[in-house]
Design an enzyme around this catalytic site. Structure first.
Site, PDB file in Angstrom:
ATOM      1  N   MET A   1      36.293  45.719  35.198  1.00 26.10           N
ATOM      2  CA  MET A   1      36.817  45.535  33.843  1.00 26.10           C
ATOM      3  C   MET A   1      36.072  46.404  32.825  1.00 26.10           C
ATOM      4  O   MET A   1      35.575  45.916  31.797  1.00 26.10           O
ATOM      5  CB  MET A   1      36.756  44.047  33.463  1.00 26.10           C
ATOM      6  CG  MET A   1      37.500  43.154  34.448  1.00 26.10           C
ATOM      7  SD  MET A   1      39.195  43.684  34.815  1.00 26.10           S
ATOM      8  CE  MET A   1      40.028  42.976  33.409  1.00 26.10           C
ATOM      9  N   ARG A   2      36.013  47.681  33.126  1.00 26.82           N
ATOM     10  CA  ARG A   2      35.274  48.610  32.271  1.00 26.82           C
ATOM     11  C   ARG A   2      35.983  49.954  32.320  1.00 26.82           C
ATOM     12  O   ARG A   2      36.504  50.328  33.381  1.00 26.82           O
ATOM     13  CB  ARG A   2      33.861  48.715  32.864  1.00 26.82           C
ATOM     14  CG  ARG A   2      32.845  49.439  32.053  1.00 26.82           C
ATOM     15  CD  ARG A   2      31.468  49.158  32.600  1.00 26.82           C
ATOM     16  NE  ARG A   2      31.098  47.764  32.396  1.00 26.82           N
ATOM     17  CZ  ARG A   2      30.680  47.275  31.223  1.00 26.82           C
ATOM     18  NH1 ARG A   2      30.506  48.068  30.181  1.00 26.82           N
ATOM     19  NH2 ARG A   2      30.408  45.999  31.097  1.00 26.82           N
TER      20      ARG A   2
ATOM     21  N   HIS B   1      46.258  47.215  38.881  1.00 29.65           N
ATOM     22  CA  HIS B   1      46.402  46.463  37.635  1.00 29.65           C
ATOM     23  C   HIS B   1      47.563  45.477  37.773  1.00 29.65           C
ATOM     24  O   HIS B   1      48.634  45.843  38.279  1.00 29.65           O
ATOM     25  CB  HIS B   1      46.659  47.442  36.473  1.00 29.65           C
ATOM     26  CG  HIS B   1      46.746  46.741  35.155  1.00 29.65           C
ATOM     27  ND1 HIS B   1      45.630  46.297  34.471  1.00 29.65           N
ATOM     28  CD2 HIS B   1      47.811  46.368  34.416  1.00 29.65           C
ATOM     29  CE1 HIS B   1      46.019  45.696  33.361  1.00 29.65           C
ATOM     30  NE2 HIS B   1      47.335  45.724  33.303  1.00 29.65           N
TER      31      HIS B   1
END
Ligand code: GAR
Length: 189
Positions: A89-90, A108
Site C-alpha cells: 500500500m505504497r 488491484h
C-alpha cells in the site's frame, strides 16, 4: 534450468502472497518478501514458507529515495528480476521504477481506472456499482495507474455485503494473479 527470481512486496494479510507461494507450477521462484509494515500478517506467512523477509519502516529513512535505495540493494543482492506487488500500500518511486522498468506488476481489487487507491472494494460498494472486479497491471509513478495486463469482472450482487464482495474478489485474485504471472514470464525476456 533454474527459474528467474522474484520478490513480492506486501503490507498486509498476505493472502495473495500465500497463493503465489502455493502455486505448484509458478514460472519464477519467489525468494524475497519486502514488507513496509512491522507486524503485518504476511511476515509470519513468509516465515512459514522459508522466504527471506525484510521488514523496513519507511519512516526510519530520511527520504523515499533512501528507503528505496536500501530495498534496491536487497533486490540486487538476491538477483531479483521481477517484483510482484501484493497488497503493497505504497506508491513505488523513481528509484525502483527505473531499476525495474517493465518488471513491476500490481494487483488491484477493482476494474481500473475505476476506484483506484485505498479501500477499492469499499469505494465500489458504497458507490453502488453494479460491477467491479480485479486488475493486474504494470505500475508507473501514479496511484494504481500503468498499462493493464488482465482484468476480470465481478458482479456486485443485490444481497452482497462489503465482506461477501471482498471474499469473491479475493477468490478471483488468487486465481488470476498466479496465472498472469506465468503468462507474463512465458512471453517476456
Ligand atoms: C488485495 O485485495 C489487493 O488487490 C489489494 O490489497 C489486498 C491485499 O490482500 N491491493 C490494493 O488495494 C493495491 N492498491 P492480501 O494482503 O490478503 O493479499
Amino acid at each position: 534450468m533454474s527459474k528467474v527470481k522474484a520478490a513480492v512486496f506486501a503490507s498486509g494479510t498476505g493472502s495473495n502472497f500465500e497463493t503465489i507461494m502455493k502455486c505448484d507450477d509458478l514460472a519464477c521462484e519467489v525468494v524475497l518478501l519486502i514488507c513496509d509494515k512491522p507486524g503485518a500478517r504476511v511476515i509470519e506467512k513468509a516465515s512459514r514458507c522459508n522466504v527471506q523477509t525484510f521488514v523496513l519502516n519507511p519512516k526510519s529513512f530520511d527520504s523515499k529515495e533512501a528507503y528505496e535505495q536500501e530495498i534496491l540493494r536487497m533486490l540486487q543482492a538476491a538477483e531479483i528480476e521481477w517484483i510482484f506487488l501484493a497488497g503493497y500500500m505504497r506508491i513505488v518511486g523513481k528509484t525502483l521504477l527505473e531499476a525495474y522498468e517493465g518488471k513491476i506488476v500490481n494487483i488491484h481489487p477493482s476494474l481500473l481506472p475505476a476506484f483506484p487507491g485505498k479501500d477499492a472494494i469499499g469505494q465500489a460498494y458504497r458507490a453502488g456499482a453494479a460491477v467491479t472486479g480485479v486488475t493486474v497491471h504494470f505500475i508507473d509513478e501514479g496511484v494504481d495507474t500503468g498499462p493493464i495486463i488482465a482484468q476480470e469482472q465481478i458482479d456486485v450482487l443485490p444481497d452482497d455485503t462489503e465482506e461477501t464482495l471482498k471474499a469473491r474478489i479475493q477468490k478471483v485474485e488468487h486465481v488470476l494473479y498466479p496465472a498472469v504471472i506465468n503468462q507474463l514470464l512465458s512471453t517476456t525476456d
